[in-house]
Scaffold this motif. Sequence first.
Motif, PDB file in Angstrom:
ATOM      1  N   GLN A 198      54.078  20.740 -15.731  1.00 21.29           N
ATOM      2  CA  GLN A 198      53.380  19.708 -14.970  1.00 21.29           C
ATOM      3  C   GLN A 198      52.352  19.006 -15.842  1.00 21.29           C
ATOM      4  N   MET A 199      51.615  19.784 -16.655  1.00 18.38           N
ATOM      5  CA  MET A 199      50.595  19.207 -17.522  1.00 18.38           C
ATOM      6  C   MET A 199      51.206  18.253 -18.538  1.00 18.38           C
ATOM      7  N   ILE A 200      52.334  18.648 -19.146  1.00 21.43           N
ATOM      8  CA  ILE A 200      52.989  17.810 -20.141  1.00 21.43           C
ATOM      9  C   ILE A 200      53.483  16.517 -19.500  1.00 21.43           C
ATOM     10  N   SER A 201      54.022  16.620 -18.299  1.00 17.30           N
ATOM     11  CA  SER A 201      54.508  15.433 -17.592  1.00 17.30           C
ATOM     12  C   SER A 201      53.372  14.472 -17.292  1.00 17.30           C
ATOM     13  N   ASP A 202      52.249  14.997 -16.798  1.00 17.82           N
ATOM     14  CA  ASP A 202      51.104  14.148 -16.467  1.00 17.82           C
ATOM     15  C   ASP A 202      50.515  13.515 -17.719  1.00 17.82           C
ATOM     16  N   GLN A 203      50.403  14.300 -18.798  1.00 16.95           N
ATOM     17  CA  GLN A 203      49.802  13.783 -20.022  1.00 16.95           C
ATOM     18  C   GLN A 203      50.673  12.701 -20.656  1.00 16.95           C
ATOM     19  N   SER A 204      51.982  12.859 -20.579  1.00 18.79           N
ATOM     20  CA  SER A 204      52.893  11.874 -21.148  1.00 18.79           C
ATOM     21  C   SER A 204      52.779  10.543 -20.428  1.00 18.79           C
ATOM     22  N   ARG A 205      52.511  10.589 -19.110  1.00 12.87           N
ATOM     23  CA  ARG A 205      52.355   9.361 -18.353  1.00 12.87           C
ATOM     24  C   ARG A 205      51.037   8.675 -18.677  1.00 12.87           C
ATOM     25  N   MET A 206      49.971   9.478 -18.904  1.00 14.77           N
ATOM     26  CA  MET A 206      48.664   8.891 -19.186  1.00 14.77           C
ATOM     27  C   MET A 206      48.553   8.383 -20.617  1.00 14.77           C
ATOM     28  N   ASP A 207      49.253   9.052 -21.552  1.00 12.68           N
ATOM     29  CA  ASP A 207      49.187   8.665 -22.959  1.00 12.68           C
ATOM     30  C   ASP A 207      50.606   8.386 -23.436  1.00 12.68           C
ATOM     31  N   LYS A 263      48.604  -5.608  -2.898  1.00 13.52           N
ATOM     32  CA  LYS A 263      49.670  -4.825  -3.511  1.00 13.52           C
ATOM     33  C   LYS A 263      49.597  -4.959  -5.025  1.00 13.52           C
ATOM     34  N   TYR A 264      50.146  -3.957  -5.689  1.00 17.77           N
ATOM     35  CA  TYR A 264      50.142  -3.924  -7.150  1.00 17.77           C
ATOM     36  C   TYR A 264      51.507  -3.455  -7.629  1.00 17.77           C
ATOM     37  N   TYR A 265      52.037  -4.141  -8.645  1.00 17.08           N
ATOM     38  CA  TYR A 265      53.324  -3.718  -9.195  1.00 17.08           C
ATOM     39  C   TYR A 265      53.422  -4.137 -10.655  1.00 17.08           C
ATOM     40  N   GLY A 303      65.282  -3.296 -21.913  1.00 15.46           N
ATOM     41  CA  GLY A 303      65.249  -2.738 -23.268  1.00 15.46           C
ATOM     42  C   GLY A 303      63.955  -2.050 -23.619  1.00 15.46           C
ATOM     43  N   PHE A 304      62.919  -2.212 -22.762  1.00 18.04           N
ATOM     44  CA  PHE A 304      61.617  -1.599 -23.039  1.00 18.04           C
ATOM     45  C   PHE A 304      61.256  -0.542 -21.998  1.00 18.04           C
ATOM     46  N   GLU A 305      62.229  -0.126 -21.196  1.00 18.09           N
ATOM     47  CA  GLU A 305      61.929   0.833 -20.135  1.00 18.09           C
ATOM     48  C   GLU A 305      61.361   2.144 -20.689  1.00 18.09           C
ATOM     49  N   ALA A 306      61.861   2.583 -21.830  1.00 17.82           N
ATOM     50  CA  ALA A 306      61.387   3.841 -22.412  1.00 17.82           C
ATOM     51  C   ALA A 306      59.948   3.736 -22.905  1.00 17.82           C
ATOM     52  N   GLU A 307      59.516   2.524 -23.220  1.00 19.77           N
ATOM     53  CA  GLU A 307      58.153   2.326 -23.712  1.00 19.77           C
ATOM     54  C   GLU A 307      57.134   2.391 -22.573  1.00 19.77           C
ATOM     55  N   TYR A 308      57.587   2.146 -21.339  1.00 18.95           N
ATOM     56  CA  TYR A 308      56.663   2.100 -20.210  1.00 18.95           C
ATOM     57  C   TYR A 308      57.356   2.658 -18.960  1.00 18.95           C
ATOM     58  N   PRO A 309      57.585   3.974 -18.920  1.00 18.17           N
ATOM     59  CA  PRO A 309      58.261   4.583 -17.761  1.00 18.17           C
ATOM     60  C   PRO A 309      57.296   4.723 -16.575  1.00 18.17           C
ATOM     61  N   ASP A 310      57.825   5.121 -15.452  1.00 21.77           N
ATOM     62  CA  ASP A 310      57.014   5.401 -14.258  1.00 21.77           C
ATOM     63  C   ASP A 310      56.138   4.218 -13.861  1.00 21.77           C
ATOM     64  N   LYS A 311      56.775   3.079 -13.653  1.00 14.75           N
ATOM     65  CA  LYS A 311      56.022   1.868 -13.286  1.00 14.75           C
ATOM     66  C   LYS A 311      55.372   2.041 -11.915  1.00 14.75           C
ATOM     67  N   THR A 355      50.408   5.727  -3.715  1.00  8.65           N
ATOM     68  CA  THR A 355      51.439   6.669  -4.164  1.00  8.65           C
ATOM     69  C   THR A 355      52.036   6.175  -5.478  1.00  8.65           C
ATOM     70  N   ASN A 356      52.060   7.054  -6.488  1.00  7.29           N
ATOM     71  CA  ASN A 356      52.597   6.653  -7.787  1.00  7.29           C
ATOM     72  C   ASN A 356      54.120   6.760  -7.806  1.00  7.29           C
ATOM     73  N   ALA A 357      54.716   6.512  -8.973  1.00  8.33           N
ATOM     74  CA  ALA A 357      56.177   6.466  -9.091  1.00  8.33           C
ATOM     75  C   ALA A 357      56.826   7.812  -8.817  1.00  8.33           C
ATOM     76  N   LYS A 358      56.049   8.904  -8.937  1.00 13.53           N
ATOM     77  CA  LYS A 358      56.594  10.239  -8.716  1.00 13.53           C
ATOM     78  C   LYS A 358      56.374  10.724  -7.290  1.00 13.53           C
ATOM     79  N   GLY A 359      55.837   9.851  -6.448  1.00 14.73           N
ATOM     80  CA  GLY A 359      55.589  10.233  -5.071  1.00 14.73           C
ATOM     81  C   GLY A 359      54.289  10.987  -4.874  1.00 14.73           C
TER      82      GLY A 359
END
Length: 373
Positions: free
Chosen positions: A149-158, A284-286, A292-300, A321-325
């Motif tokens: 869980q920590m690795i997943s959260d950190q990867s999204r923040m950084d 609203k925010y989106y 081609g850049f999806e990997a550079e900015y996942p979890d929109k 609610t974020n992209a992971k619910g």
Amino acid sequence: MNNYTVEALFTLKDNDQTFLQASTFNKIDNEKQASENSTKTQYSNGETTTNYSYSDQKLSIWKSGTDDKYYVTEYPDDIDRGSGNRFDNPFNEKGAPEVEKIVDALVGNLKDYVQVEERPEGGRVYSGSLSEAQVPAVVNAVSSFGIKQMISDQSRMDRNSKLPEIDSDIFVKKVSGTAVENKAGLLENLTGDVILSGKDKSGVQHDLSLNVVLKLSDIGNTKITKPDLTGANVEKVSQSGGFSSKYAGKYKNNIIIEKDGKFVKIGERILEITSVENNKVTGKYYETVKPGFEAEYPDKYNFTFEYNPSNSKPMSFFTYTNAKGEQENGQLHPSGSGKIYLDLNIEILDNNSYRSNTSHQHFDGEFSRVFEE
């Protein structure tokens, strides 16, 4: 304690290579109901972020990240900013006995590995160490879930995170720590080391080590002084948020990364304020990312919100609610002519302080109004 100072240093390493180091310096005065906090975080890509906050009964001051501006909120006399007591006894909370039973079952006989030494001047020194063979299977199971869980959260923040995605054979390799208690029963010093081992998706073995150092000092001698902002870049933010109907509309900024020595726009962030009525802001925010850049900015991010600042509370937030619910906290306020500043993934520390976890270099919280020509 009437007043005190707490310092902490956290260091996270992967195979002896420093991934993240964070330091905090926190001064608390319970009598004057004032606090001052400074944090500094250095990431694996060399990026460093700093945050500062000051709070008392009359005002709050904060400065976040790379934003070279101090935000100041002044409070009227009829607002109760809350008690200066920053800590509640967790054993008095609802459900505490059940939580104690769960912790006791998890810890089991691990307490037998803790040595206690009486200090000549009073108080005790607690120390202990666990090897891989001494760690129960249930602790390894909980640790395995927690580290994923920590690795997943950190990867999204950084987004430039170099922390390996460990996903198999995770176990606690070593735990050690020391805590020094003074004659009054307060823990003045604490150090701890935890090493977790596991394999990434390629089967490469990694040892993740977390070192924690905590120090309590200047008990009864901590003095907090309101910062002098003469000559500084200051923006006053009203307790009600400072919003009016003129802020309704669309705001944008660009998602920019650095690639091959150049700045590249890979998408846009859109913030739409649909209405402002009786201090309640709805919108609203989106985020959109180019193909081609999806990997550079996942979890929109993609959510709607209602922000209703309250004069009866020292701080106000909205939930989304974020992209992971998962549910997170956010905040927004005016930032110059035709601009709004948005802060996401806020962690509420107590009734008077918070910190933002959205610190990766791709995120930009300042939005400019879109005008139709």
